[in-house]
Design a protein around this motif. Structure first.
Motif, PDB file in Angstrom:
ATOM      1  N   GLU A   1      10.847  78.196  87.487  1.00  0.00           N
ATOM      2  CA  GLU A   1      12.270  78.426  87.368  1.00  0.00           C
ATOM      3  C   GLU A   1      12.966  78.288  88.630  1.00  0.00           C
ATOM      4  OE1 GLU A   1      12.921  81.859  85.458  1.00  0.00           O
ATOM      5  OE2 GLU A   1      14.859  81.351  84.862  1.00  0.00           O
TER       6      GLU A   1
ATOM      7  N   PHE B   1      11.450  83.340  70.645  1.00  0.00           N
ATOM      8  CA  PHE B   1      11.668  83.873  71.951  1.00  0.00           C
ATOM      9  C   PHE B   1      12.328  82.441  72.775  1.00  0.00           C
ATOM     10  CE2 PHE B   1       8.452  86.816  70.601  1.00  0.00           C
ATOM     11  CZ  PHE B   1       9.299  87.922  70.746  1.00  0.00           C
TER      12      PHE B   1
ATOM     13  N   ARG C   1      14.313  79.657  74.337  1.00  0.00           N
ATOM     14  CA  ARG C   1      15.121  79.217  75.745  1.00  0.00           C
ATOM     15  C   ARG C   1      16.421  78.895  75.498  1.00  0.00           C
ATOM     16  NH1 ARG C   1      14.473  80.312  81.624  1.00  0.00           N
ATOM     17  NH2 ARG C   1      12.556  81.711  81.305  1.00  0.00           N
TER      18      ARG C   1
ATOM     19  N   HIS D   1      18.357  81.796  73.893  1.00  0.00           N
ATOM     20  CA  HIS D   1      18.615  82.406  75.052  1.00  0.00           C
ATOM     21  C   HIS D   1      19.987  82.083  76.039  1.00  0.00           C
ATOM     22  CE1 HIS D   1      17.395  85.191  78.357  1.00  0.00           C
ATOM     23  NE2 HIS D   1      17.102  84.131  79.331  1.00  0.00           N
TER      24      HIS D   1
ATOM     25  N   GLN E   1      22.890  82.974  74.160  1.00  0.00           N
ATOM     26  CA  GLN E   1      22.815  84.533  73.862  1.00  0.00           C
ATOM     27  C   GLN E   1      23.933  85.006  74.930  1.00  0.00           C
ATOM     28  OE1 GLN E   1      19.139  86.221  73.268  1.00  0.00           O
ATOM     29  NE2 GLN E   1      20.172  88.271  74.177  1.00  0.00           N
ATOM     30  N   ARG E   2      23.933  84.322  76.199  1.00  0.00           N
ATOM     31  CA  ARG E   2      24.750  84.917  77.084  1.00  0.00           C
ATOM     32  C   ARG E   2      26.048  84.743  76.957  1.00  0.00           C
ATOM     33  NH1 ARG E   2      21.825  88.698  80.310  1.00  0.00           N
ATOM     34  NH2 ARG E   2      23.179  88.364  82.330  1.00  0.00           N
ATOM     35  N   ARG E   3      26.459  83.810  75.960  1.00  0.00           N
ATOM     36  CA  ARG E   3      27.903  83.775  75.859  1.00  0.00           C
ATOM     37  C   ARG E   3      28.583  84.576  75.077  1.00  0.00           C
ATOM     38  NH1 ARG E   3      28.194  79.561  72.258  1.00  0.00           N
ATOM     39  NH2 ARG E   3      30.486  79.303  72.751  1.00  0.00           N
TER      40      ARG E   3
ATOM     41  N   TYR F   1      23.717  88.743  68.279  1.00  0.00           N
ATOM     42  CA  TYR F   1      22.147  88.791  68.357  1.00  0.00           C
ATOM     43  C   TYR F   1      21.315  90.032  68.082  1.00  0.00           C
ATOM     44  CZ  TYR F   1      17.467  88.108  70.509  1.00  0.00           C
ATOM     45  OH  TYR F   1      16.249  87.924  70.779  1.00  0.00           O
TER      46      TYR F   1
ATOM     47  N   GLN G   1      17.398  91.682  67.901  1.00  0.00           N
ATOM     48  CA  GLN G   1      15.957  91.544  67.811  1.00  0.00           C
ATOM     49  C   GLN G   1      15.284  93.077  67.418  1.00  0.00           C
ATOM     50  OE1 GLN G   1      14.834  89.889  71.765  1.00  0.00           O
ATOM     51  NE2 GLN G   1      13.951  91.921  72.442  1.00  0.00           N
TER      52      GLN G   1
ATOM     53  N   LYS H   1      18.701  80.165  92.262  1.00  0.00           N
ATOM     54  CA  LYS H   1      17.519  79.118  92.490  1.00  0.00           C
ATOM     55  C   LYS H   1      17.355  79.368  94.161  1.00  0.00           C
ATOM     56  CE  LYS H   1      16.268  75.550  90.650  1.00  0.00           C
ATOM     57  NZ  LYS H   1      15.819  74.336  90.240  1.00  0.00           N
TER      58      LYS H   1
ATOM     59  N   PHE I   1      26.315  93.594  79.895  1.00  0.00           N
ATOM     60  CA  PHE I   1      25.581  92.293  80.267  1.00  0.00           C
ATOM     61  C   PHE I   1      24.653  92.459  81.363  1.00  0.00           C
ATOM     62  CE2 PHE I   1      29.490  91.292  78.084  1.00  0.00           C
ATOM     63  CZ  PHE I   1      29.078  90.705  76.857  1.00  0.00           C
TER      64      PHE I   1
ATOM     65  N   ARG J   1      12.999  90.802  77.507  1.00  0.00           N
ATOM     66  CA  ARG J   1      12.081  89.750  77.430  1.00  0.00           C
ATOM     67  C   ARG J   1      10.759  90.352  77.101  1.00  0.00           C
ATOM     68  NH1 ARG J   1      14.271  84.789  76.462  1.00  0.00           N
ATOM     69  NH2 ARG J   1      12.510  83.940  77.157  1.00  0.00           N
TER      70      ARG J   1
ATOM     71  N   PHE K   1      10.728  95.421  72.774  1.00  0.00           N
ATOM     72  CA  PHE K   1      12.016  95.981  73.120  1.00  0.00           C
ATOM     73  C   PHE K   1      13.095  95.452  71.982  1.00  0.00           C
ATOM     74  CE2 PHE K   1      16.007  95.631  75.485  1.00  0.00           C
ATOM     75  CZ  PHE K   1      16.052  96.678  76.110  1.00  0.00           C
ATOM     76  N   ASN K   2      13.683  96.534  71.479  1.00  0.00           N
ATOM     77  CA  ASN K   2      14.524  96.360  70.278  1.00  0.00           C
ATOM     78  C   ASN K   2      15.985  96.324  71.112  1.00  0.00           C
ATOM     79  OD1 ASN K   2      12.802  96.421  68.378  1.00  0.00           O
ATOM     80  ND2 ASN K   2      12.844  98.560  68.144  1.00  0.00           N
ATOM     81  N   TYR K   3      16.662  95.224  70.265  1.00  0.00           N
ATOM     82  CA  TYR K   3      18.042  94.908  71.006  1.00  0.00           C
ATOM     83  C   TYR K   3      19.103  94.423  70.027  1.00  0.00           C
ATOM     84  CZ  TYR K   3      21.335  92.691  73.934  1.00  0.00           C
ATOM     85  OH  TYR K   3      22.646  92.081  74.572  1.00  0.00           O
ATOM     86  N   SER K   4      20.314  94.759  69.930  1.00  0.00           N
ATOM     87  CA  SER K   4      21.118  93.841  69.374  1.00  0.00           C
ATOM     88  C   SER K   4      22.621  93.939  70.207  1.00  0.00           C
ATOM     89  CB  SER K   4      21.400  94.621  68.019  1.00  0.00           C
ATOM     90  OG  SER K   4      22.114  96.067  67.995  1.00  0.00           O
ATOM     91  N   GLN K   5      23.378  92.839  69.750  1.00  0.00           N
ATOM     92  CA  GLN K   5      24.731  93.025  70.479  1.00  0.00           C
ATOM     93  C   GLN K   5      25.446  92.142  69.059  1.00  0.00           C
ATOM     94  OE1 GLN K   5      24.036  90.255  73.845  1.00  0.00           O
ATOM     95  NE2 GLN K   5      24.846  88.309  72.877  1.00  0.00           N
ATOM     96  N   ASN K   6      26.792  92.759  68.853  1.00  0.00           N
ATOM     97  CA  ASN K   6      27.332  92.405  67.798  1.00  0.00           C
ATOM     98  C   ASN K   6      28.681  92.616  68.189  1.00  0.00           C
ATOM     99  OD1 ASN K   6      25.861  91.987  65.060  1.00  0.00           O
ATOM    100  ND2 ASN K   6      24.867  93.655  65.856  1.00  0.00           N
ATOM    101  N   PHE K   7      29.560  91.351  68.114  1.00  0.00           N
ATOM    102  CA  PHE K   7      30.849  91.309  68.697  1.00  0.00           C
ATOM    103  C   PHE K   7      31.748  91.428  67.400  1.00  0.00           C
ATOM    104  CE2 PHE K   7      28.655  89.278  72.212  1.00  0.00           C
ATOM    105  CZ  PHE K   7      29.509  89.390  72.987  1.00  0.00           C
TER     106      PHE K   7
END
Lengths: 449, 449
Positions: free
Chosen positions: A147, A166, A168, A171, A174-176, A181, A183, B148, B166, B175, B179-185
């Protein structure tokens, strides 16, 4: 409508990535598949996979590109469940009507074969090439050793993310902002074990059955391979009284199998060795939206909708994505905006539906299979369905043996459940479950809908 | 129980990060706060914030470290809503009982003040220092100019992720398996606008009101600032007939305000300029679990539970996290495993509850405020609550003016709703909403629970 040839990248050389490559080559596109892992054809497979159950949707997608016959040669049809309950003889439950079956395939063997076929069709595979970043509006991907190291830039016209739960590519999406999303992991894990073939290459258990050892909170399943072996999967809670966490020594593993699976434990090869050498894997339901970015990038298969494996539909749903995409390419030609937007709108409700059905099957298998009331309900449904096959298609059949949308299967299943909730309140239902009265009641309730 | 001094990193210098720093300094820990952005005290604020409404939970957390009085000096109490309906006089709705109010504070002013206070308490702030990676089990963080480029490694004993919806720290946890996760707009965005002060520094609208211009699918709100101005927030769907998408030119913006907000549009400064210069922001509900990693890392505030702003509880919930953490540090001393595990178990159901309540308030504001039946129901509830204050605490009061758990507020609110659904089915309810009959009915239903 014909399509202008595009330069297309597929990220991920799994089942969905390689089948999509074959479809896109048929359409005349240039296709390059990137995978961060080595060529699966050159390595030993991981020991963490559940055998696949190819059913109608998978076959439909394969048939379209002429692959039904070659793949059936590495698959075994299972027309029934074989239920193993201790101190009772094995009993069998047919899956569907005469001729209906699901097909057991080893993931490793199928994936190798699919990559061969995609390569023969002119796909370029770049293994061991790790994608670290994706420029979504520019349709560029960036690969490199690490990376933080030097990256190489590739420019494509279209990018498909077939890189699994998972992903990429996802991913990056998802940052937008405004990307939905989720899981959600279940509290049960799984571990692969093996029942080897007999010395003469035959199977130790009935070859045309999906074998299940249900034990309430946990279960063992076995699916046949063409070499005479069975791939077994132990589903067990991660934590709790009887759990992966509670089995720490070889003796504890032996005691666990002796107590719960006395009739099969001697068949399992390297039981205690594999138990500790093979990883314990987690299972996740992953949902997201949107699945596409402009006319540039689309997610297909698990990267868009990962589900728990209890309906055997993960691969089938991914293959159906491809089948639908192909139809939309025929319809919209070079209008990739329309292709991608229609694709996600059509597929999203169906992906959500099979996610829900798969999760419910997990709950059902974990907690309801021992409930006499639930078993009676299933018996009544089955009896009614066999008397009135045109009026009552079981959800399982609709999912597994039809091409009808998953969303319809879920909705119709909910209607059936509502009817059965009323039926089950009939006094003394256990004595008259197969009576004319109950039959008339269901017919009446069906008529009300 | 006293704690051994630890070397602690906080990621994020927002409201939660700076208040947590003050708490941890009081306990004698070394505290370094990292923020990827510049020092907010040195820059102009962004023009994308909704004013904050500090209520009981926020004040409780501030009081514990002696900050209630200094912060009240930069806040304005609002004891009522001022509803602005076109062609009708403004009407006022009291929030609670006498003396109960929410407090309007500018996010920028509060955050600057909190950083000052944290610095005075001995916190080290490292602004413009971007955290790119976190070693969770090692409690190490890696910062640098670019993802980088060269990174610097820091070793801490404990790390707190207070880096918002975020969050990078959560991103690292996300990652991991299980790990449970959700984002809902939501499909509604918001934009900040300003009503400036009068020439003499006084407010153009009633200073002690939360001003609302409800318009069904969208609304404008205004909250006072101490300099005489109001921060306005326009909530509007992103897409659709009347939406941010549909307002593309200055003329369209003018027409929009002329049609829907004729009585306030002249007060808004630089209306069309700000409309196009200020960003349109999205709103998200983010849930995750677990919130902690061993005894090393914990998420606090929005990084653990981002909610939509329609209950005015985002900051209050984050401050309450800190208040609870502080109590657990007193209880468990150096046992950070116990502190973190209890923290997440206690807070998670409450965070889920306020997320649900906030989302419901959004739905209520969007679609129900114009429904006469809904308004009648609210009138009946209010009447009953004023007659029997000990038997009926409105959910809003329980959330805003008490320290009782959010989860209880949600559960009791659901019970109240179930009761009201029955009450609303009374024939001719509109004629006897304040009758003895209805009162007795509610008392009876309350007694059944």
């Amino acid at each position: 409508m014909a399509q202008t040839s595009k330069n297309i990248a597929i990220i991920g050389s799994g089942l969905v990535g390689s089948l999509l490559a074959i479809y896109l080559r048929k359409k005349g596109h240039s296709v390059t598949v990137f995978d961060r892992r080595p060529d699966i054809r050159t390595i030993k497979f991981s020991g963490r996979s559940i055998n696949l159950a190819m059913s109608n949707r998978g076959w439909t997608a394969l048939r379209k590109v002429g692959l039904e016959d070659p793949i059936k040669q590495i698959a075994i049809p299972l027309d029934k469940r074989a239920m193993h309950v201790n101190d009772k003889p094995v009993y069998y439950q047919k899956y569907g009507k005469e001729g209906e079956a699901i097909w057991s395939i080893s993931r490793g063997i199928l994936n190798k074969r699919m990559i061969d076929l995609a390569e023969e069709a002119g796909t370029v595979f770049k293994f061991n090439e790790k994608v670290w970043d994706v420029d979504l509006p520019g349709a560029k991907i960036y690969t490199g050793e690490s990376e933080k190291g030097e990256w190489q830039e590739y420019q494509f016209d279209v990018i498909f993310g077939c890189d699994g739960a998972f992903s990429r590519v996802r991913h990056k999406m998802q940052r937008r902002s405004r990307f939905n999303y989720s899981q959600n992991f279940i509290d049960v894990g799984y571990k692969e074990l093996t029942i080897p073939a007999n010395a003469d290459g035959t199977h130790k258990l009935d070859k045309n059955s999906f074998h299940i050892w249900p034990r309430g909170e946990f279960m063992l399943i076995a699916m046949p391979n063409i070499d005479g072996s069975f791939t077994c999967t132990l589903f067990l809670p991660f934590e709790g009284k009887v759990s992966f966490e509670s089995i720490k020594t070889e003796q504890e593993a032996k005691d666990f199998f002796k107590e719960y699976f006395p009739n099969v434990r001697m068949e399992i090869e390297d039981l205690t060795k594999d138990f500790f050498n093979h990883p314990t894997s987690a299972m996740v339901t992953m949902k997201c939206y949107p699945w596409t970015y402009w006319n540039k990038v689309a997610l297909v298969g698990d990267s868009a909708h990962a589900i728990v494996p209890f309906y055997g539909q993960g691969m089938n749903a991914g293959f159906e994505d491809i089948f639908v995409l192909d139809q939309l390419m025929d319809k919209y030609g070079d209008d990739w905006d329309a292709i991608f937007d229609t694709y996600q709108k059509v597929r999203k409700p169906n992906a959500d539906a099979i996610a829900e059905l798969s999760y419910r099957n997990f709950v059902e298998m974990s907690s309801k299979t021992a409930d006499p009331k639930f078993l009676l309900q299933k018996k009544i449904e089955k009896h009614f369905a066999s008397t009135h096959p045109e009026k009552w298609v079981p959800v399982y059949s609709r999912v597994t043996f039809s091409d009808k949308p998953y969303a319809d299967a879920l909705a119709i299943g909910d209607q059936q459940e509502a009817i059965m909730q009323k039926v089950m309140q009939t006094p003394n239902i256990e004595d008259k479950w197969d009576s004319k009265e109950v039959e008339e009641m269901i017919l009446g309730l069906l008529g009300d809908q």
